[in-house]
Design an enzyme around this catalytic site. Structure first.
Site, PDB file in Angstrom:
ATOM      1  N   ASP A 151       2.874  34.839  -9.885  1.00 33.69           N
ATOM      2  CA  ASP A 151       4.245  35.023  -9.409  1.00 33.69           C
ATOM      3  C   ASP A 151       5.019  35.970 -10.333  1.00 33.69           C
ATOM      4  OD1 ASP A 151       6.260  33.802  -7.488  1.00 33.69           O
ATOM      5  OD2 ASP A 151       7.261  33.384  -9.394  1.00 33.69           O
ATOM      6  N   GLU A 171       1.782  39.511  -8.298  1.00 37.61           N
ATOM      7  CA  GLU A 171       2.978  39.840  -7.540  1.00 37.61           C
ATOM      8  C   GLU A 171       3.811  40.707  -8.471  1.00 37.61           C
ATOM      9  OE1 GLU A 171       6.840  38.077  -5.161  1.00 37.61           O
ATOM     10  OE2 GLU A 171       6.249  37.212  -7.062  1.00 37.61           O
TER      11      GLU A 171
HETATM   12  C1  NOJ Z   1       8.297  35.054  -5.846  1.00 39.31           C
HETATM   13  C2  NOJ Z   1       7.906  34.010  -4.864  1.00 39.31           C
HETATM   14  O1  NOJ Z   1       7.091  34.583  -3.873  1.00 39.31           O
HETATM   15  C3  NOJ Z   1       9.182  33.424  -4.315  1.00 39.31           C
HETATM   16  O2  NOJ Z   1       8.959  32.562  -3.226  1.00 39.31           O
HETATM   17  C4  NOJ Z   1       9.915  32.722  -5.422  1.00 39.31           C
HETATM   18  O3  NOJ Z   1      11.159  32.285  -4.949  1.00 39.31           O
HETATM   19  C5  NOJ Z   1      10.124  33.654  -6.620  1.00 39.31           C
HETATM   20  N1  NOJ Z   1       8.994  34.441  -6.945  1.00 39.31           N
HETATM   21  C6  NOJ Z   1      10.483  32.858  -7.839  1.00 39.31           C
HETATM   22  O4  NOJ Z   1       9.367  32.132  -8.292  1.00 39.31           O
END
Ligand code: NOJ
Length: 550
Positions: free
Chosen positions: A212, A267
């Site tokens: 993440d 990500e």
């Molecule tokens: C990215 C995630 O995909 C999202 O759902 C989340 O709210 C944020 N990061 C914070 O962790």
């Protein structure tokens, strides 16, 4: 159920280069204990659907202990399952069964922040002298009482990325919700603790991680203001700091120290493919990163051509392997986005209703024939639209409830969603539109449904090495049409996609004499010889996409 037969890797590379991933959002996939919230046993009970569909790997969004301020992305125990989803035994059972069925499993790892209810933060907030105080990012008040810098948090763009903590008289940093304080990765103890989390799950047998907002684990030590032209954009979309690369290299070597090609999918939430590409390093950072500019590309042939060219140029020059994704749990589903954009451009409601699914079908052909690893989001194989969420039903601080609606499994009143003691209970969010007819069971019985199109696309991809691993070339096309040539050795496929509402005649370059139609997005029956003679006309239908072997 039978273990899937995977064609041998066309390139002999790691499994994740030729795999198709399927993202599971556990709250919304299936509810086995009848409490209205999806769970791990629900996924286990429905694995057969994923095997039938033909995906290779699953990505599970967070199922860890969490107060659910951000529905699991606020973790309060990284090494346990939240009771709403099950327990560690349920996770082990799911992993074992998925592996037995030939499915790999990667899980979310949330390294930038924890829940404010995590024991680390509870201790950090207990006093300035606490053991974990410096595990988080604290700053003294500035004289005028304003936050330490101008960073904006995600979700609420009017809110600073800082919350003042009265009891200890300092601000703490949170790039997301105030309930998600940022960890301070400058602290070796934080690095060690988060590496231990990776080891915990690697030892349990997961095949890798979706990390993440991985690009946010490094920050400039003096936390400088965002410059005026971009101030106001959430800082998480701007944070791009050299030290992060070093930290990702250490994470990568830990993951690579395990056997069987475990994968790190980053990500990297930055807005250019070029910036994202740098996080592949020299083959020593992430194995894969999501390509957000493509996710945000509208359904427009020129925009997609530009996104593909940029991806090929920036990733190709590094030898980095691309990924492609149209939908996830953070954005309106692509069918919904494309419809909204069309309406915004002036398309009338009847035309949008007529074209909506056709566009989604054509998009599926594109997603599954590009060079790189595709990620499907649960329910796109049903052609789901976002659910309509009335204001009183809204739950998510980031207004993302629509794409997180539960999957309709059948046409019954409760849509087969809750199979446990509370069967028939209302799910945590309303079902998406048309669930009476657009559900797994109904589409499964209709061989011409979008569900069968996805299945056929996955089967064709699996059987066609050039689609999984071949070179990609963009071909010249009439306006509004996108064409890819995929080739590996003697194997050549053409993929031609009409993004317009008008039929288009295709030249003999795009549809050569003797080519065979493998898939037409709108008509599964229409396969076979595409063009018998050089004088035959080949008409590509409105919103139609085709795959040919040439
Ligand atoms: C990215 C995630 O995909 C999202 O759902 C989340 O709210 C944020 N990061 C914070 O962790």
């Amino acid at each position: 159920m039978h273990e899937q037969e995977q064609e041998p890797s066309a390139e002999g590379g790691p499994w994740w280069r030729e795999a198709v991933f399927y993202q599971l959002y556990p709250r919304s996939f299936a509810d086995a204990n009848g409490d209205g919230v999806g769970d791990l046993d629900g996924i286990l009970a429905r694995l057969e659907h994923l095997v039938w569909l033909g995906v290779d790997a699953l990505w599970l969004s967070p199922f860890y202990r969490s107060p659910m301020a951000d529905f699991g992305y606020d973790v309060s125990d990284h090494c346990d399952v939240d009771p709403i989803f099950g327990d560690l035994a349920a996770f082990d059972a799911l992993l074992t069964e998925a592996h037995a069925l030939g499915l790999r499993v990667i899980i979310d790892w949330v390294p930038n922040h924890t829940s404010d209810q995590h024991p680390w933060f509870l201790d950090a907030a207990s006093s300035r002298d606490s053991e974990h105080r410096d595990w988080y990012v604290w700053r003294d008040p500035v004289e005028d009482g304003s936050p330490p810098n101008n960073w904006v948090a995600a979700f609420d763009l009017t809110a600073p990325a800082w919350t003042f903590h009265e009891p200890t008289g300092q601000w703490y940093l949170h790039l997301f919700d105030p309930a998600q304080p940022d960890l301070d990765w400058d602290q070796p103890a934080v690095v060690r603790a988060m590496h231990e989390v990776l080891q915990f799950w690697l030892d349990r047998g997961v095949d890798g991680f979706r990390a993440d907002v991985l690009h946010t684990i490094g920050k400039f030590p003096d936390l400088p203001d965002d410059p005026p032209p971009v101030a106001g954009i959430p800082h998480c979309a701007l944070n791009d700091v050299p030290v992060t690369h070093e930290r990702i290299r250490a994470i990568r070597s830990l993951i690579d120290s395990y056997p069987d090609d475990r994968v790190l999918v980053g990500e990297i939430y930055l807005m250019t493919t070029d910036a994202i590409a740098s996080y592949y390093g020299d083959g020593d950072e992430v194995h894969l990163a999501f390509n957000f500019p493509a996710l945000y590309a509208p359904w427009d042939a020129d925009r997609w051509r530009a996104a593909i060219e940029e991806t090929e140029a920036t990733l190709g020059s590094r030898g980095a392997w691309p990924t492609w994704v149209l939908s996830n749990h953070d954005n309106p589903r692509h069918r919904t986005r494309y419809d909204r954009a069309a309406i915004h451009r002036g398309e009338d409601a009847a035309t949008t209703a007529r074209r909506s699914e056709a566009r989604a079908r054509a998009a599926a052909v594109l997603l599954l024939t590009l060079r790189g690893t595709p990620f499907l989001y649960q329910g796109e194989e049903l052609g789901l639209l976002d659910a309509d969420i009335r204001p009183e039903q809204a739950l998510d601080p980031g207004s993302r409830d629509g794409c997180r609606a539960p999957l309709p499994w059948d046409g019954s009143a409760g849509h087969g969603w809750s199979t446990g003691p509370g069967a028939g209970i209302d799910p945590w969010l309303p079902f998406p539109p048309e669930a009476d007819v657009r559900n797994r069971e109904a589409l499964h019985t209709d061989p011409n449904s979008i569900l069968h199109l996805y299945r056929r696309l996955l089967a064709v991809r699996r059987a066609t090495p050039e689609l999984r691993a071949g070179e990609l070339e963009l071909l010249d096309t009439p306006p509004g049409v996108l064409a890819l040539r995929r080739s590996l050795g003697a194997g050549v496929c053409h993929v031609v996609i009409n993004t317009t509402d008008a039929e288009v005649e295709l030249s003999g370059v795009l549809v050569p004499v003797g080519s065979t139609l493998l898939i037409a997005s709108d008509d599964l029956g229409r396969t076979g010889a595409a063009r018998a003679t050089s004088t035959d006309r080949f008409m590509l239908g409105a919103d139609q996409a085709i795959i040919l072997t040439v």
